[in-house]
Structure formats: C-alpha cells, structure tokens
Motif scaffolding. Structure first.
Motif, PDB file in Angstrom:
ATOM      1  N   HIS A 167      -7.741  -1.350   0.355  1.00 18.62           N
ATOM      2  CA  HIS A 167      -7.091  -1.675   1.742  1.00 18.62           C
ATOM      3  C   HIS A 167      -8.185  -1.620   2.840  1.00 18.62           C
ATOM      4  N   CYS A 195      -5.920   1.434   5.596  1.00 18.89           N
ATOM      5  CA  CYS A 195      -6.208   3.028   5.479  1.00 18.89           C
ATOM      6  C   CYS A 195      -7.577   3.093   4.338  1.00 18.89           C
ATOM      7  N   TYR A 248       0.559   3.995   1.290  1.00 18.04           N
ATOM      8  CA  TYR A 248       0.383   4.525   2.724  1.00 18.04           C
ATOM      9  C   TYR A 248       1.106   3.819   3.544  1.00 18.04           C
ATOM     10  N   CYS A 249       0.754   2.484   3.838  1.00 24.33           N
ATOM     11  CA  CYS A 249       0.734   1.523   4.768  1.00 24.33           C
ATOM     12  C   CYS A 249       2.152   0.822   4.503  1.00 24.33           C
ATOM     13  N   CYS A 255       0.797  -0.968  -0.150  1.00 25.25           N
ATOM     14  CA  CYS A 255      -0.018   0.137   0.063  1.00 25.25           C
ATOM     15  C   CYS A 255       1.052   1.496   0.181  1.00 25.25           C
TER      16      CYS A 255
HETATM   17 ZN   LIG Z   1      -3.058   1.235   3.389  1.00 21.46          ZN
END
Ligand SMILES: [Zn+2]
Length: 94
Positions: free
Chosen positions: A57, A61, A7-8, A5
C-alpha cells in the motif's frame, strides 16, 4: 479494482504497488545451487484462477499485503498482512 487494506479499508488499486508472486520460496541465501536460484529468479507459473500476490500500500500505510486475486476476473477473495497475520475476507466489489 479495489483492495481492502487491513489498516486503511477499501482503496483504489492505484494506491498500491505490485511486489510479485506470493507463492515463490527463496532458496537459502548460502545455497550455491544454481538450478534452485535460476528457478527462483526466472521460472513463473501462469495460473488461471486464484493467485497469491504481494502488494504494497505504497500510497497509504505502506504495509505489504498478501492478496489472493483471480487472474481471470480480478476478483479479490482475501487480503492479509504479508508475513503471516490472519487473513481477511475481501467483501463486495473487486
Ligand atoms: Zn493501508
């Protein structure tokens, strides 16, 4: 299978929900072309190789991602935010 991901970071596929084929183009909502709508809803290609898919996701997020995954090996070669941001090469394991 791991999906990275943006972001993650790398996460197990169990945190993601498959949202569908990322290659289809929805007809104009005002269109009454039944053949175009029928093709959009029912026609699917059965690609042997890299396939663009939309994943969410959902266990993280909640971002929607455009994932390029080989249907033969499940290797993920690229992950980007769905909606047009720049892609991110997926490194390492698949
Ligand atoms: Zn994420």
């Amino acid at each position: 299978m791991l999906i990275t991901c943006p972001y993650c970071g790398p996460r197990d596929v169990s945190e993601f929900s498959y949202q569908g084929d990322g290659n289809r183009t929805r007809p104009d909502p005002a269109s009454t072309d039944q053949a175009a709508w029928n093709a959009y809803v029912y026609d699917r290609t059965n690609i042997a190789g890299d396939h663009r898919e939309i994943w969410q996701h959902s266990g993280g997020c909640r971002s929607h991602l455009a994932v390029t995954r080989s249907t033969l090996t499940h290797r993920i070669s690229e992950v980007a935010l769905a909606g047009g941001s720049t892609g991110r090469r997926h490194g390492g394991r698949s």
